[in-house]
Design a protein around this motif. Structure first.
Motif, PDB file in Angstrom:
ATOM      1  N   LYS A 187       0.897  -1.228  -0.018  1.00  0.00           N
ATOM      2  CA  LYS A 187       0.178  -0.036   0.025  1.00  0.00           C
ATOM      3  C   LYS A 187       0.931   1.255   0.109  1.00  0.00           C
ATOM      4  O   LYS A 187       2.046   1.073   0.379  1.00  0.00           O
ATOM      5  CB  LYS A 187      -0.946   0.120   1.230  1.00  0.00           C
ATOM      6  CG  LYS A 187      -1.862  -1.264   1.205  1.00  0.00           C
ATOM      7  CD  LYS A 187      -2.528  -1.555   0.127  1.00  0.00           C
ATOM      8  CE  LYS A 187      -3.557  -0.571  -0.177  1.00  0.00           C
ATOM      9  NZ  LYS A 187      -4.099  -0.822  -1.509  1.00  0.00           N
ATOM     10  N   PRO A 188       0.413   2.299  -0.700  1.00  0.00           N
ATOM     11  CA  PRO A 188       1.025   3.384  -0.643  1.00  0.00           C
ATOM     12  C   PRO A 188       1.674   4.098   0.701  1.00  0.00           C
ATOM     13  O   PRO A 188       0.859   3.960   1.920  1.00  0.00           O
ATOM     14  CB  PRO A 188       0.292   4.820  -1.154  1.00  0.00           C
ATOM     15  CG  PRO A 188      -0.857   3.710  -1.742  1.00  0.00           C
ATOM     16  CD  PRO A 188      -0.939   2.462  -1.145  1.00  0.00           C
ATOM     17  N   GLN A 189       2.878   4.547   0.768  1.00  0.00           N
ATOM     18  CA  GLN A 189       3.554   5.047   2.047  1.00  0.00           C
ATOM     19  C   GLN A 189       3.290   6.356   2.407  1.00  0.00           C
ATOM     20  O   GLN A 189       3.516   6.624   3.847  1.00  0.00           O
ATOM     21  CB  GLN A 189       5.239   4.722   1.927  1.00  0.00           C
ATOM     22  CG  GLN A 189       5.507   3.318   1.773  1.00  0.00           C
ATOM     23  CD  GLN A 189       4.968   2.322   2.625  1.00  0.00           C
ATOM     24  OE1 GLN A 189       5.637   2.451   3.888  1.00  0.00           O
ATOM     25  NE2 GLN A 189       4.345   1.183   2.366  1.00  0.00           N
ATOM     26  N   LYS A 190       2.494   7.250   1.689  1.00  0.00           N
ATOM     27  CA  LYS A 190       2.421   8.331   2.103  1.00  0.00           C
ATOM     28  C   LYS A 190       1.130   8.847   2.691  1.00  0.00           C
ATOM     29  O   LYS A 190       0.707   9.865   2.810  1.00  0.00           O
ATOM     30  CB  LYS A 190       2.874   9.479   0.777  1.00  0.00           C
ATOM     31  CG  LYS A 190       4.303   9.389   0.502  1.00  0.00           C
ATOM     32  CD  LYS A 190       4.746  10.392  -0.585  1.00  0.00           C
ATOM     33  CE  LYS A 190       5.978  10.325  -0.957  1.00  0.00           C
ATOM     34  NZ  LYS A 190       6.315  11.540  -1.994  1.00  0.00           N
ATOM     35  N   GLN A 191       0.416   7.819   2.801  1.00  0.00           N
ATOM     36  CA  GLN A 191      -1.043   8.104   3.124  1.00  0.00           C
ATOM     37  C   GLN A 191      -1.404   8.575   4.766  1.00  0.00           C
ATOM     38  O   GLN A 191      -0.580   8.007   5.555  1.00  0.00           O
ATOM     39  CB  GLN A 191      -1.833   6.834   2.903  1.00  0.00           C
ATOM     40  CG  GLN A 191      -3.608   6.918   3.043  1.00  0.00           C
ATOM     41  CD  GLN A 191      -4.261   5.970   2.391  1.00  0.00           C
ATOM     42  OE1 GLN A 191      -3.671   4.686   2.085  1.00  0.00           O
ATOM     43  NE2 GLN A 191      -5.405   6.141   2.085  1.00  0.00           N
ATOM     44  N   GLU A 192      -2.178   9.245   5.051  1.00  0.00           N
ATOM     45  CA  GLU A 192      -2.277   9.902   6.447  1.00  0.00           C
ATOM     46  C   GLU A 192      -3.300   8.800   7.049  1.00  0.00           C
ATOM     47  O   GLU A 192      -4.151   8.447   6.453  1.00  0.00           O
ATOM     48  CB  GLU A 192      -2.721  11.406   6.314  1.00  0.00           C
ATOM     49  CG  GLU A 192      -1.871  12.391   5.853  1.00  0.00           C
ATOM     50  CD  GLU A 192      -0.873  12.472   6.553  1.00  0.00           C
ATOM     51  OE1 GLU A 192       0.372  12.680   5.919  1.00  0.00           O
ATOM     52  OE2 GLU A 192      -0.633  12.369   7.924  1.00  0.00           O
ATOM     53  N   ILE A 193      -3.110   8.702   8.278  1.00  0.00           N
ATOM     54  CA  ILE A 193      -3.937   7.683   9.166  1.00  0.00           C
ATOM     55  C   ILE A 193      -5.142   8.055   9.013  1.00  0.00           C
ATOM     56  O   ILE A 193      -6.040   7.335   8.952  1.00  0.00           O
ATOM     57  CB  ILE A 193      -3.256   7.460  10.426  1.00  0.00           C
ATOM     58  CG1 ILE A 193      -1.881   6.696  10.414  1.00  0.00           C
ATOM     59  CG2 ILE A 193      -4.617   6.880  11.370  1.00  0.00           C
ATOM     60  CD1 ILE A 193      -1.490   6.387  11.728  1.00  0.00           C
ATOM     61  N   ASN A 194      -5.626   9.359   9.202  1.00  0.00           N
ATOM     62  CA  ASN A 194      -7.138  10.039   9.063  1.00  0.00           C
ATOM     63  C   ASN A 194      -7.667   9.633   7.943  1.00  0.00           C
ATOM     64  O   ASN A 194      -8.787  10.073   7.617  1.00  0.00           O
ATOM     65  CB  ASN A 194      -6.785  11.195   9.685  1.00  0.00           C
ATOM     66  CG  ASN A 194      -6.209  12.362   8.665  1.00  0.00           C
ATOM     67  OD1 ASN A 194      -5.721  12.132   7.687  1.00  0.00           O
ATOM     68  ND2 ASN A 194      -6.048  13.490   9.388  1.00  0.00           N
ATOM     69  N   GLU A 195      -7.008   9.402   6.764  1.00  0.00           N
ATOM     70  CA  GLU A 195      -7.434   9.270   5.598  1.00  0.00           C
ATOM     71  C   GLU A 195      -7.934   7.618   5.417  1.00  0.00           C
ATOM     72  O   GLU A 195      -8.511   7.313   4.429  1.00  0.00           O
ATOM     73  CB  GLU A 195      -6.748   9.464   4.357  1.00  0.00           C
ATOM     74  CG  GLU A 195      -6.483  11.081   4.173  1.00  0.00           C
ATOM     75  CD  GLU A 195      -5.586  11.240   3.316  1.00  0.00           C
ATOM     76  OE1 GLU A 195      -4.929  10.318   2.499  1.00  0.00           O
ATOM     77  OE2 GLU A 195      -5.135  12.638   2.987  1.00  0.00           O
ATOM     78  N   VAL A 196      -7.510   6.573   6.127  1.00  0.00           N
ATOM     79  CA  VAL A 196      -7.667   5.277   5.998  1.00  0.00           C
ATOM     80  C   VAL A 196      -9.106   4.946   6.314  1.00  0.00           C
ATOM     81  O   VAL A 196      -9.740   5.460   7.086  1.00  0.00           O
ATOM     82  CB  VAL A 196      -6.735   4.395   7.024  1.00  0.00           C
ATOM     83  CG1 VAL A 196      -7.149   3.263   6.928  1.00  0.00           C
ATOM     84  CG2 VAL A 196      -5.341   4.668   6.716  1.00  0.00           C
ATOM     85  N   ARG A 197      -9.463   4.023   5.259  1.00  0.00           N
ATOM     86  CA  ARG A 197     -11.135   3.607   5.368  1.00  0.00           C
ATOM     87  C   ARG A 197     -10.746   1.993   5.577  1.00  0.00           C
ATOM     88  O   ARG A 197     -10.139   1.462   4.716  1.00  0.00           O
ATOM     89  CB  ARG A 197     -11.955   3.988   4.385  1.00  0.00           C
ATOM     90  CG  ARG A 197     -12.118   5.192   4.470  1.00  0.00           C
ATOM     91  CD  ARG A 197     -13.079   5.941   3.153  1.00  0.00           C
ATOM     92  NE  ARG A 197     -12.139   5.985   1.899  1.00  0.00           N
ATOM     93  CZ  ARG A 197     -11.264   6.844   1.435  1.00  0.00           C
ATOM     94  NH1 ARG A 197     -11.428   7.962   2.162  1.00  0.00           N
ATOM     95  NH2 ARG A 197     -10.900   6.816   0.648  1.00  0.00           N
ATOM     96  N   LEU A 249      -3.369   0.188  11.182  1.00  0.00           N
ATOM     97  CA  LEU A 249      -3.311   1.453  10.765  1.00  0.00           C
ATOM     98  C   LEU A 249      -1.611   1.826  10.345  1.00  0.00           C
ATOM     99  O   LEU A 249      -1.338   2.444   9.190  1.00  0.00           O
ATOM    100  CB  LEU A 249      -3.504   2.501  11.630  1.00  0.00           C
ATOM    101  CG  LEU A 249      -5.222   2.515  11.830  1.00  0.00           C
ATOM    102  CD1 LEU A 249      -5.636   3.610  12.402  1.00  0.00           C
ATOM    103  CD2 LEU A 249      -5.845   2.246  10.301  1.00  0.00           C
ATOM    104  N   ASP A 250      -0.684   1.369  11.030  1.00  0.00           N
ATOM    105  CA  ASP A 250       0.648   1.292  10.934  1.00  0.00           C
ATOM    106  C   ASP A 250       1.079   0.554   9.819  1.00  0.00           C
ATOM    107  O   ASP A 250       1.754   1.152   8.739  1.00  0.00           O
ATOM    108  CB  ASP A 250       1.328   0.774  11.946  1.00  0.00           C
ATOM    109  CG  ASP A 250       1.515   1.738  13.312  1.00  0.00           C
ATOM    110  OD1 ASP A 250       1.117   3.071  13.039  1.00  0.00           O
ATOM    111  OD2 ASP A 250       1.975   1.360  14.288  1.00  0.00           O
ATOM    112  N   ALA A 251       0.571  -0.474   9.461  1.00  0.00           N
ATOM    113  CA  ALA A 251       0.865  -1.528   8.192  1.00  0.00           C
ATOM    114  C   ALA A 251       0.153  -0.691   7.019  1.00  0.00           C
ATOM    115  O   ALA A 251       0.959  -0.413   5.877  1.00  0.00           O
ATOM    116  CB  ALA A 251       0.242  -2.675   8.560  1.00  0.00           C
ATOM    117  N   VAL A 252      -0.994  -0.004   6.973  1.00  0.00           N
ATOM    118  CA  VAL A 252      -1.551   0.477   5.717  1.00  0.00           C
ATOM    119  C   VAL A 252      -0.615   1.894   5.545  1.00  0.00           C
ATOM    120  O   VAL A 252      -0.433   2.004   4.428  1.00  0.00           O
ATOM    121  CB  VAL A 252      -3.004   0.826   6.179  1.00  0.00           C
ATOM    122  CG1 VAL A 252      -3.497   1.541   4.814  1.00  0.00           C
ATOM    123  CG2 VAL A 252      -3.908  -0.640   6.239  1.00  0.00           C
ATOM    124  N   SER A 253      -0.455   2.526   6.743  1.00  0.00           N
ATOM    125  CA  SER A 253       0.033   3.854   6.305  1.00  0.00           C
ATOM    126  C   SER A 253       1.437   4.091   6.387  1.00  0.00           C
ATOM    127  O   SER A 253       1.986   5.094   5.887  1.00  0.00           O
ATOM    128  CB  SER A 253      -0.419   4.833   7.364  1.00  0.00           C
ATOM    129  OG  SER A 253      -0.040   4.560   8.735  1.00  0.00           O
TER     130      SER A 253
END
Length: 420
Positions: A7-17, A416-420
């Motif tokens: 998954k993209p590395q620059k995504q902010e946690i508050n954008e995660v769905r 969330l750490d893994a996704v973001s």
């Protein structure tokens, strides 16, 4: 973590769905309530796919999480005849997978990751949709007995007993994989073919992925490392429940000594009316008051004496801290809640993983494992003698102080750490 590293590395946690998906009883849905709340506290948007039972939707709505119904009512399926068997399991599995294929695409719109729990075909179907949608995926298990381990044998599926001459655990797990493929493989691969996905060779291995999560408490359910499976044990996903107890229940609790709670949760207990009679008589024979939880078995009172009271859906975290013992079916959630409350337990296991939890309660010295699913007044009285012993109560309170309380937050941060 399987499916998440890309998954993209620059995504902010508050954008995660995040989409949480399950199919099962209350014990499969309630942990997702805890995880969903913790994810939202960390800034994520959360949706849940679960059976369309009214009490599940109400529970999630109560914490501000939207639910999308998938499949038929879990309660109706649990209490329906005939029970699961070698003959009807494949069809039920295929229908469940098909319902997920219909519901998850819309529910997962905009989501970066899907967490799947519940019945094996539900997990495999959910992962198929994550694969099709190109999003991250994690499987989570609420009891370790379905995770292949050389340290213990697998559970047998209905109608598919293991040959008595096979005793090696690794050989039994190979047979387990064959049983799962025989029961669920055709339904899964037929549905996968309908959306252009290739067939899966091992349903079990595909469903769990490379790094399944074990969402149980390490004190109550210690995982023994195995080189064949990279399991992450997060702790149980429990949300502190602040709901007050109903006034009439409070009045009953205040009117006398702490009662013994008797309830079997989402289990359709064999002979519900007789089970209630046996339990009430056994508890009364010990000179104790009785609190009956109706549950899906619809247990009720047997007379109008004032030493007995019946309740429906209530806050078990609050309640179990005010009873002298808990008699229950041995679901992972009820066992954990009673252990955290320091309440001694009598576990009357009905099926699946429940004998395992009964054994753990006995091994920890915090209660008794009843021998078999159908108690008599005599057998339950004997179990209560040990459970109501002051030494058992002391041990239960000691173990309660060691049970972890942060499993849902641990899992939320990992995800969330893994996704973001």
């Amino acid at each position: 973590m399987a499916g998440l590293a890309e998954k993209p590395q620059k995504q902010e946690i508050n954008e995660v769905r995040v989409l949480l998906s399950t199919y099962g009883s209350r014990g499969d849905v309630e942990p997702l309530v805890g995880l969903a709340v913790r994810l939202r506290e960390l800034g994520a948007e959360v949706r849940v796919c679960a059976p369309p039972d009214e009490d599940f939707a109400e529970r999630l709505a109560g914490v501000g999480v939207s639910m999308v119904g998938v499949g038929q009512s879990a309660r109706k399926l649990t209490t329906a005849a005939p029970p699961p068997s070698k003959a009807n399991l494949p069809q039920r599995a295929a229908e469940l997978i098909a319902s997920q294929f219909q519901v998850i695409p819309a529910a997962a719109e905009g989501c970066e990751v899907l967490v799947a729990t519940g019945a094996m075909p539900a997990i495999a179907g959910a992962r198929s949709m994550a694969e099709k949608l190109g999003i991250g995926y994690v499987s989570a298990i609420f009891q370790q007995l379905t995770l292949p381990s050389p340290h213990r044998p697998p559970l047998a599926y209905p109608g598919r007993p293991f040959p008595p001459e096979v005793t090696d655990n690794r050989a039994l797990w190979d047979l387990d994989a064959q049983s799962i493929n025989a029961l669920f493989g055709e339904g899964l691969n037929t549905n996968r073919a309908s959306i252009g996905l290739p067939p899966v060779a091992s349903v079990r291995d595909y469903a769990f992925g490379e790094q399944p999560w074990l969402a149980t408490d390490p004190v109550l359910d210690p995982w023994l490392e195995t080189p064949d499976l990279n399991v992450v044990q997060t702790g149980a996903w429990v949300l502190p429940d602040e709901r007050p107890l109903p006034p009439d229940l409070e009045a009953f609790l205040d009117a006398g000594t702490p009662p013994v709670y008797v309830g079997f949760g989402s289990m359709a207990v064999r002979g519900g009316e007789e089970a209630a009679r046996v339990a009430i008589e056994a508890v009364r024979a010990r000179g104790r008051r009785v609190l009956v939880g109706s549950g899906w078995a619809e247990l009720g009172l047997i007379d109008d004496q004032d030493d007995c009271f019946a309740v429906g859906e209530v806050n078990h975290q609050q309640l179990f801290g005010r009873v002298t013992a808990v008699v229950h079916h041995g679901g992972a959630g009820t066992t954990t809640t009673a252990a955290r409350a320091g309440a001694p337990q009598v576990v009357v296991p009905q099926l699946a993983d429940q004998p395992y939890w009964a054994g753990r309660v006995a091994e920890l010295g915090i209660g008794v494992a009843h021998d078999g699913p159908v108690p008599t007044v005599e057998s339950l009285s004997t179990a209560l003698d040990t459970t109501l012993d002051p030494e058992t109560s002391i041990r239960a309170r000691t173990v309660a102080g060691t049970v972890h309380t942060d499993g849902a937050m641990v899992a939320a941060k990992l995800l969330l750490d893994a996704v973001s």
